[in-house]
Design a protein around this motif. Structure first.
Motif, short mmCIF file in Angstrom:
data_model
loop_
_atom_site.label_atom_id
_atom_site.label_comp_id
_atom_site.label_asym_id
_atom_site.label_seq_id
_atom_site.Cartn_x
_atom_site.Cartn_y
_atom_site.Cartn_z
N LEU A 163 2.90 69.36 -43.51
CA LEU A 163 2.05 69.97 -44.54
C LEU A 163 0.68 69.29 -44.66
CD1 LEU A 163 4.67 70.79 -47.31
CD2 LEU A 163 3.45 72.38 -45.82
N PRO A 164 0.59 67.96 -44.66
CA PRO A 164 -0.75 67.36 -44.69
C PRO A 164 -1.60 67.75 -43.48
CG PRO A 164 0.90 65.73 -45.29
CD PRO A 164 1.64 66.94 -44.82
N THR A 165 -0.97 67.88 -42.32
CA THR A 165 -1.71 68.31 -41.13
C THR A 165 -2.25 69.73 -41.30
OG1 THR A 165 -0.29 66.93 -39.74
CG2 THR A 165 -1.58 68.63 -38.63
N LEU A 166 -1.46 70.57 -41.97
CA LEU A 166 -1.86 71.97 -42.17
C LEU A 166 -2.95 72.12 -43.22
CD1 LEU A 166 -1.14 75.05 -41.64
CD2 LEU A 166 0.38 74.83 -43.63
N ILE A 167 -2.87 71.34 -44.28
CA ILE A 167 -3.72 71.57 -45.46
C ILE A 167 -4.94 70.66 -45.50
CG2 ILE A 167 -3.76 71.50 -47.99
CD1 ILE A 167 -0.79 72.29 -47.91
#
Length: 277
Positions: free
Chosen positions: A212-216
């Motif tokens: 999720l951090p990579t995506l957002i």
């Protein structure tokens, strides 16, 4: 014959445990040694070479944004823990102690939602956050964490609350206690094990998450630990494996200490919460 078979069974169990210990502790030992080894190559670590250095740990705090990433991750993890405990406990208390129209349908809906893997909603999450201008913000990431864990945690905590006798509520009402008094002074103190489990799980998820951090998140100053230190070894030409080992080791320490300190409450909370409605 039976005695011989018993000894063989015991030997097989200990052998399996020894193999599992080697498989688990081997990579950990190698990572610890690599973090203290001179150079940048992970395979420079050796179980016979006792040379070591603290240069990699110094570099973490002086030459990289590691402390900023650490602070970002801690803020996200702590915020998720605090918000999740508040929202989950209040929601679970309502479902456990109140009767209202559609209650069973809502609970069944929560149960069905848990059956779908979270990865199925990644595209929808990205589009939704993009429409709300929450890409590259901690608010957007925190929103996903809290809402993503809400169904499972609500069902689990509700099961624990169901196991607390309603006679305690009735006795408190006779003494003039209101709903909030019952919730804060009776239910929550008795639900300490499940609250510890919810808190620790909610803290661990952002701390260890990478997807999720990579995506957002996009900005380097907003990166979390998992994303930041992964970049050091992401490219084929990267030569930061020993620095990566040092960073990964420091990441694991808080979670390890939390698990050791709350292990008893985790076990009690998880088992006691598994109560059929």
């Amino acid at each position: 014959m039976n005695k011989l078979m018993h000894k063989a069974g015991v030997f097989a169990v200990y052998l399996l445990l020894a193999i599992n210990a080697i498989l688990v502790l081997g990579p950990i030992t190698w990572t610890v040694m690599a973090s203290f080894k001179p150079g940048v190559n992970l395979f420079s670590s050796s179980f016979t070479d006792f040379s070591f250095t603290l240069d990699h740990y110094r570099a973490l705090f002086t030459d990289t944004p590691y402390l900023q990433w650490y602070a970002n991750t801690f803020v996200l993890a702590f915020s998720n823990m605090a918000i999740s405990i508040i929202v989950v406990t209040m929601t679970a208390f309502i479902f456990s102690r109140y009767r209202f129209k559609g209650k069973r349908n809502v609970m069944m809906g929560i149960l069905v939602i848990q059956m779908f893997p979270a990865f199925l909603s990644i595209t929808a999450i990205y589009v939704l956050l993009s429409k709300l201008n929450l890409i590259d913000t901690f608010t957007g990431l925190l929103f996903v964490y809290v809402t993503g864990s809400l169904p499972f945690m609500t069902w689990l905590v509700k099961g624990y609350f169901d196991a607390i006798p309603t006679s305690l509520d009735e006795a408190a009402k006779i003494d003039g206690a209101g709903h909030l008094t019952i919730f804060f002074e009776i239910i929550l103190p008795l639900a300490k094990p499940i609250l510890v489990f919810v808190g620790l799980t909610s803290f661990t998820a952002p701390w260890m998450d990478f997807i999720l951090p990579t995506l957002i998140l996009r900005s380097e100053e907003k990166m979390t630990l998992a994303v930041g230190i992964f970049q050091w070894i992401a490219s084929n030409s990267a030569e930061n494996y020993t620095l990566f080992s040092a960073g990964a080791l420091l990441v694991a320490i808080p979670i390890t200490l939390l698990f050791v300190a709350t292990q008893k409450h985790i076990t009690v909370g998880l088992v006691s919460g598994a109560v059929k409605e």
